[in-house]
Design an enzyme around this catalytic site. Structure first.
Site, PDB file in Angstrom:
ATOM      1  N   CYS A   1      47.292  42.380 127.448  1.00  0.00           N
ATOM      2  CA  CYS A   1      47.258  43.878 127.911  1.00  0.00           C
ATOM      3  C   CYS A   1      48.077  44.588 126.674  1.00  0.00           C
ATOM      4  CB  CYS A   1      48.244  44.153 129.259  1.00  0.00           C
ATOM      5  SG  CYS A   1      48.453  45.800 129.609  1.00  0.00           S
TER       6      CYS A   1
ATOM      7  N   CYS B   1      50.912  47.179 128.440  1.00  0.00           N
ATOM      8  CA  CYS B   1      51.997  46.770 128.875  1.00  0.00           C
ATOM      9  C   CYS B   1      51.979  45.439 129.349  1.00  0.00           C
ATOM     10  CB  CYS B   1      52.156  47.596 130.346  1.00  0.00           C
ATOM     11  SG  CYS B   1      50.851  48.150 131.249  1.00  0.00           S
ATOM     12  N   SER B   2      51.556  45.051 130.769  1.00  0.00           N
ATOM     13  CA  SER B   2      51.522  43.809 131.175  1.00  0.00           C
ATOM     14  C   SER B   2      50.704  43.397 132.178  1.00  0.00           C
ATOM     15  CB  SER B   2      53.178  43.139 131.453  1.00  0.00           C
ATOM     16  OG  SER B   2      53.399  43.754 132.442  1.00  0.00           O
ATOM     17  N   CYS B   3      49.388  44.046 132.327  1.00  0.00           N
ATOM     18  CA  CYS B   3      48.424  44.024 133.357  1.00  0.00           C
ATOM     19  C   CYS B   3      48.019  42.443 133.399  1.00  0.00           C
ATOM     20  CB  CYS B   3      47.313  44.898 133.267  1.00  0.00           C
ATOM     21  SG  CYS B   3      47.886  46.771 133.384  1.00  0.00           S
TER      22      CYS B   3
HETATM   23 FE    FE Z   1      49.520  46.568 131.535  1.00  0.00          FE
END
Ligand code: FE
Length: 199
Positions: A104, A107-109
């Site tokens: 991602c 961000c951190s999906c």
């Molecule tokens: Fe994300």
């Protein structure tokens, strides 16, 4: 010493969390039952063991694999694992010709339903930036060599669309049943930074 090497950091965080929780409870903004339910979900119900079962089923059952590749969300829910935030799950298959890796960049999906919470490195700026610009370099750092004539595809997850890799079934696993196959499947192989090792 805390896990990030800063002395006292863990206990300070724990105190802050406790203080916040007490305040929210007092104000009637949250219920302990709701918090316990959330913790149970992230500690016990969501995790890479779910994804591993999906992968093993796909290796054993070609009809299931077809459904999984066509509509990941439905096929995952068929196994009893439901998406958490209404996100759509897309499964990408590794073959001798194509190696897939998930990131991602924003961000951190992450595919919570099948893999649980993302590892720390997945959320790090270097992984997010370098997987997009130099995926083979990142793969090498994970000890994963991809043949020159294998195409590397990078999939950028976002809030609505989460990717999971269907790794290649390793050699010498013909005699294994679905449960034994699932035990071979690691979280990292479903992010695509490693392959599944033979038993
Ligand atoms: Fe994300």
């Amino acid at each position: 010493m805390s896990s990030d090497g800063i002395p006292g950091r863990d206990s300070e965080t724990a105190l802050r969390v406790k203080a916040l929780e007490s305040l929210l409870l007092e104000k009637g903004l949250i219920e302990t039952r709701a918090i316990d339910e959330l913790i149970d979900m992230f500690e016990n119900r969501l995790g890479p063991w779910n994804g591993a079962k999906v992968v093993a089923r796909a290796w054993m059952d070609s009809d299931y694999k077809d459904r999984l590749l066509r509509n990941g969300t439905a096929a995952i829910s068929e196994m009893g694992f439901d998406v958490v935030q209404g996100e759509e799950m897309v499964i990408v298959e590794n073959t001798p010709d194509v190696h897939n890796i998930v990131v991602c960049t924003l961000c951190s999906c992450f595919p919570w339903a099948t893999l649980g919470l993302p590892p720390v490195w997945y959320k790090s700026a270097p992984y997010r930036a370098r997987t997009a610009s130099d995926p083979r370099g990142v793969l090498r750092e994970f000890g994963t060599e991809i043949a020159e004539d294998t195409e590397v595809r990078v999939w950028d997850s976002n809030a609505e669309l989460r990717y999971m890799v269907l790794p290649e079934r390793p050699a010498a696993t013909e005699g294994l049943d679905e449960a034994a196959l699932a035990e071979l499947v690691t979280r990292d192989s479903m992010i695509g930074v490693t392959k599944v090792a033979p038993p």
